[in-house]
Enzyme design. Sequence first.
Site, PDB file in Angstrom:
ATOM      1  N   ASP A 140       0.832  -1.198   0.000  1.00 46.34           N
ATOM      2  CA  ASP A 140       0.000   0.000   0.000  1.00 46.34           C
ATOM      3  C   ASP A 140       0.872   1.255   0.000  1.00 46.34           C
ATOM      4  O   ASP A 140       1.992   1.212  -0.506  1.00 46.34           O
ATOM      5  CB  ASP A 140      -0.949  -0.059   1.207  1.00 46.34           C
ATOM      6  N   HIS A 158      -4.092   5.967   2.988  1.00 44.29           N
ATOM      7  CA  HIS A 158      -4.683   4.697   2.547  1.00 44.29           C
ATOM      8  C   HIS A 158      -4.018   3.486   3.212  1.00 44.29           C
ATOM      9  O   HIS A 158      -4.689   2.585   3.717  1.00 44.29           O
ATOM     10  CB  HIS A 158      -4.531   4.639   1.022  1.00 44.29           C
ATOM     11  N   SER A 184     -11.005  -1.485  -0.887  1.00 40.85           N
ATOM     12  CA  SER A 184      -9.729  -1.577  -0.173  1.00 40.85           C
ATOM     13  C   SER A 184      -9.951  -2.034   1.249  1.00 40.85           C
ATOM     14  O   SER A 184      -9.230  -2.893   1.761  1.00 40.85           O
ATOM     15  CB  SER A 184      -9.079  -0.192  -0.075  1.00 40.85           C
TER      16      SER A 184
END
Length: 753
Positions: free
Chosen positions: A149, A207, A538
């Site tokens: 990520d 994220h 996600s």
Amino acid sequence: MSHLLLLPLFFFFHLSYSQILPLNILNSTIKASSPETYIIHVRKPNSVQTFNAEDHRNYHKSFLPTRSLTSGEPRLIYSYRTAISGFAAKLTADEAIAIEKLDGVLHTIPDRLLSLHTTHISDFLNLHPKSCFMKDTNFGKGSIIGILDTGIFPTHPSFKDTGISHPPPNKWKGHCEFKPAMCNNKIIGAKSFVHGRKDPPFDSDGHGTHTASIAAGWLVKNAGVLGNARGTASGLAPAAHLSIYRVCQANGCLASDVLAGIDQAISDGVDVLSISLGSTAIPFYDDAVAIGALAAVERGIFVSSSGGNAGPVPATVENDAPWMLTVGADSTDRSIRATVLLGSGEEFNGQSSYQPVGFTSVLLPIAYPGARGGSRAKTCSDGSLNRLNVRGKIVLCHTGGSNTSIEKGAVVTKAGGVAMILVNDEMRRSTVEAGVHVLPTSAVGYSEGARIVEYVTSTANPTATIHFKGTVYGASPAPAVADFSGRGPSAVNEGILKPDIVGPGVNVAAAWPFPVGPPALDAGNLTLPTFNMVSGSSASAAVLAGVASLLKLSHPDWSPAAVKSAMMTTADLLDRDGGVIVDETLGDAGYFALGAGHVNPTRADDPGLVYDLQPGDYVPYLCGLGYTDKQVSTITRQSVECSVFEAMVAEELNYPSISVAMGSNMEKTVMRTVRNVGEEEAVYSVQVRAPEGVEVTVYPEKLGFSELKQNRSFNIYFSTGNVGERRGTVAQGQLKWVSNKHIVRSPLLISFV
Ligand SMILES: *[C@@H]1O[C@H](CO)[C@@H](O)[C@H](O)[C@H]1NC(C)=O
Ligand SMILES: *[C@@H]1O[C@H](CO)[C@@H](O)[C@H](O)[C@H]1NC(C)=O
Ligand SMILES: *[C@@H]1O[C@H](CO)[C@@H](O)[C@H](O)[C@H]1NC(C)=O
Ligand SMILES: *[C@@H]1O[C@H](CO)[C@@H](O)[C@H](O)[C@H]1NC(C)=O
């Protein structure tokens, strides 16, 4: 010394056979001059077992025209050891074409940017496996979850190791590249691979911090987003270790970096990989994530990946390889309520994470830029409200356009608006995000929005206010598949039903590196642990990665395919009210939205039977897709000659869901094998709900087991009459094996061709 000997041999090896290969990927109109990054798949050298890292680099460099570019920059960016057989290097288009012709080269593709799978801001993770399952698996103790990520914010309290006294298991070979004080028994590995540079693996986006804390964040008491919904934040496997591979930045992830992350994760020894990035489905030989994931699965690593956020349009599912778990997103029963009260007395429930205290109960005038303005004004896009009089008003905006929901709030504030009612467009329907807005806001669904618009456009002086009611549980319907969740069928890799499963991905609150929300609330409080609401597949993929790590601990002898089968055959098809799970239109969610259903971790721990697959089973499957030997060899990293395999069609893969293409008056038989992982002695009987228009018979109708690990095979016979007007459509059914303790359910999907 060995590489000095090896190099001349390799030159001999490529140049001695100057075979010309078809150039199927390179676009010869690409500018020939400026060097770009290419990923080059090469045949494994025969002596690979004795190769060290240096030998690998030299082998890979031997394919390059020169070691450096004229600028002096080295050409070789990554020399991969496990994820693929090959390397990434800087080449001009002409050089890439020349390399593709060398013997030993299987496939050359330009690097590409993959997207991160969170596009939606929004609630608290409300999924804790029941305590029994958690206790049996020690909350994930000893398991290592790798996260590919944007990196991590290591000092967030979600990554403290106060409860994790155990060091990583002996097999662990990874390293943590933060300052020693930032690494602990929670974050045991962290490494950055961005454009081949060695930056520290800090998360400058959010994220990566969010997905890592969803999978394995430690317990943080009294956590909340903007002071709301305070409670204990926890990842799915709170005692698991995390290894972070920073392969993305805010704008996306390069395929060459993703491969470098997977390469490292495999050699480090992770148990589970969580991949929340991807791109529209492409053939597997061009798909870096799929190829790297197969290398991981061959080593027993479970790969959980997001199905993308391009729904609800059909054929938008991403990460569709059968060796990966493809996860779609659904909602939970928690809402952070912001109720719109109209001057007419009507009320509509909406959501917002920003719950201001003491917001006026006096009705305010409503401004509706969309009443006469174009689509920019309708969506309150930046610059579109300048000439409108919105000062002191509640502004009605529609989702869509060029600005995010949170940015629209800033646009409204700048124009003098005091609050916002945000109405879903038709595509989004009932999927409502509890955004961390910068001004008092209520986000409402499409049908509520339509009634508010009707009131506003039919009333002389429309007024409204918003009542902020905090966190409400038991919102229904829940779960419901999110509008954005990627939908099947796969655009290019048909034959396997995708997505496989859905899990919570709407309004998920988890760790975040920076403060969020109205600027006034941030000031002077940067030291508070921050959490953010985010929606996207996600989040769902990270949830399923956490669940997979618990299942692997509970069943160390299960293969990745067995874990996936357990999850899929026990998934729920009914929501909390006992109705069929719906999608954003509030109609029944079909298999292309839901896959096998909504994950039920506790039931997945005791599935009764599993449909297993060994890595080698994917080879005849890949040959059956019509790929060339080179293309299959690129994917499997082994020399494959498809002619030695019996052709296999995708529907014959021993997959836990069954997807079959049928024409008129056709008969087909599909075989499946199940393994007993429940009680030693068990008898299962078949129950079939045949898809409409298809006759389905299963033989044998009973499967008897006398010990664990026994395998039993059965045949499913399909037959059709005249397909006629149903051509091009699909029909859904299900197949269940039922014992006195277990129900093992597979979706049956027929595509009429
Ligand atoms: C090659 O690229 C050009 C320009 O980007 C595009 O117009 C053309 O369609 C491409 N050709 C192929 C075969 O992809
Ligand atoms: C709205 O979107 C445009 C284009 O993406 C961007 O330049 C602008 O900064 C955004 N406005 C706000 C308030 O964030
Ligand atoms: C920061 O937040 C804490 C906890 O809510 C609070 O006690 C403190 O007063 C806040 N500080 C500032 C400067 O707002
Ligand atoms: C069942 O099949 C699996 C995988 O194919 C194999 O490993 C196992 O040994 C088989 N079980 C028995 C009892 O033969």
